[in-house]
Design a protein around this motif. Structure first.
Motif, PDB file in Angstrom:
ATOM      1  N   PHE A 145      -6.815  -4.803  13.187  1.00 41.27           N
ATOM      2  CA  PHE A 145      -7.041  -3.432  12.754  1.00 41.27           C
ATOM      3  C   PHE A 145      -7.934  -3.413  11.522  1.00 41.27           C
ATOM      4  N   CYS A 146      -8.877  -2.512  11.558  1.00 41.78           N
ATOM      5  CA  CYS A 146      -9.682  -2.213  10.389  1.00 41.78           C
ATOM      6  C   CYS A 146      -9.126  -0.947   9.748  1.00 41.78           C
ATOM      7  N   ALA A 147      -9.243  -0.842   8.437  1.00 40.38           N
ATOM      8  CA  ALA A 147      -8.785   0.360   7.758  1.00 40.38           C
ATOM      9  C   ALA A 147      -9.728   0.693   6.618  1.00 40.38           C
ATOM     10  N   ILE A 148      -9.799   1.964   6.294  1.00 34.73           N
ATOM     11  CA  ILE A 148     -10.483   2.397   5.098  1.00 34.73           C
ATOM     12  C   ILE A 148      -9.446   3.025   4.180  1.00 34.73           C
ATOM     13  N   ARG A 149      -9.739   3.037   2.894  1.00 33.36           N
ATOM     14  CA  ARG A 149      -8.820   3.668   1.953  1.00 33.36           C
ATOM     15  C   ARG A 149      -9.540   4.744   1.173  1.00 33.36           C
ATOM     16  N   GLU A 150      -8.955   5.927   1.210  1.00 35.05           N
ATOM     17  CA  GLU A 150      -9.474   6.996   0.372  1.00 35.05           C
ATOM     18  C   GLU A 150      -9.156   6.679  -1.084  1.00 35.05           C
ATOM     19  N   THR A 151      -9.940   7.224  -1.968  1.00 33.45           N
ATOM     20  CA  THR A 151      -9.677   7.036  -3.384  1.00 33.45           C
ATOM     21  C   THR A 151      -9.688   8.391  -4.090  1.00 33.45           C
ATOM     22  N   GLY A 152      -9.085   8.399  -5.261  1.00 42.20           N
ATOM     23  CA  GLY A 152      -9.088   9.614  -6.056  1.00 42.20           C
ATOM     24  C   GLY A 152      -8.029  10.614  -5.665  1.00 42.20           C
ATOM     25  N   GLY A 153      -7.190  10.247  -4.722  1.00 42.27           N
ATOM     26  CA  GLY A 153      -6.148  11.183  -4.286  1.00 42.27           C
ATOM     27  C   GLY A 153      -4.909  10.431  -3.882  1.00 42.27           C
TER      28      GLY A 153
END
Lengths: 113, 114
Positions: free
Chosen positions: A90-98
């Motif tokens: 699995f690939c994932a991205i992570r949001e930032t600032g929240g």
């Protein structure tokens, strides 16, 4: 799902062959991750990236390398595949600032014979 | 190395019964996230807890973060068949200034019997 795609979705290969898995995102997120999922182990971090050409090892990085030459693509390479690398990736991205939410791609099922 | 243990590994409940899964970390966490994965699917974010002792609710789901920020729990009240899946916790550990990585628990697979 934050515009994350993975390719291929399924792959069968033989021991000793090189394999590259691709993760592509459309929303310009800085942080990207590669995990593998195996029964009884949950999700284990292989490598992660915190920007173009900025990568670091996770807990199970042996036998894997990564590259990120542009923001939208994060490649995972198995230089010489082994049967122990049969897994779902699995690939994932992570949001930032929240909320720092991680959004996962649909996964790639890799079988090494 | 850092570990996040999750128990139980499996849980079968009758529809309408409650369910709880627990996570314990060997190190103090910056925050903890919870995910749900349906069979054949990918993990989907449920919630993030940041503060020591924090409690959050989402309808029938209650999430808690321990005072020492080393443990967490997810409680589902009156389970439904739609709750079926595997629930993972993920603990955030600071690597460098501004960079974090997540250590996932092994997951609890929930089956709900109608």
């Amino acid at each position: 799902d934050a515009g994350i795609t993975q390719s291929p979705r399924h792959k069968v290969t033989e021991t000793g062959t090189p394999v590259t898995l691709r993760c592509h995102q459309t929303e310009n997120h800085r942080y990207m991750y590669w995990y593998r999922q195996d029964p009884g182990h949950g999700l284990r971090l292989i490598h992660y990236s915190y920007g173009v050409k900025d990568t670091d090892k996770g807990e199970v990085s042996d036998g894997y390398s990564v590259s990120r030459s542009k923001t939208e693509d994060f490649l995972l390479t198995l230089e010489s595949a082994t049967s122990s690398q049969t897994s779902v990736y699995f690939c994932a991205i992570r949001e930032t600032g929240g909320t720092d939410t991680q959004y996962f791609g649909p996964g790639t099922r890799l079988t090494v014979l | 190395g850092q570990q996040v243990m999750q128990i139980p590994q499996y849980q079968h409940v009758q529809e309408g019964e409650d369910f709880t899964t627990y996570c314990n970390s060997s190190t103090t966490l910056s925050n903890i996230q919870w995910y749900k994965q349906r069979p054949g699917g990918h993990p989907v974010f449920l919630i993030q807890l940041v503060k020591s002792g924090e409690v959050k609710k989402q309808k029938r789901l209650t999430f808690q973060f321990g005072e020492a920020k080393k443990n967490s729990s997810l409680h589902i009240t009156a389970t439904q068949t739609t709750d079926v899946g595997t629930y993972f916790c993920a603990g955030s550990i600071r690597v460098t200034s501004g960079t974090y990585k997540y250590i996932f628990g092994t997951g609890t697979r929930l089956k709900v019997l109608a």
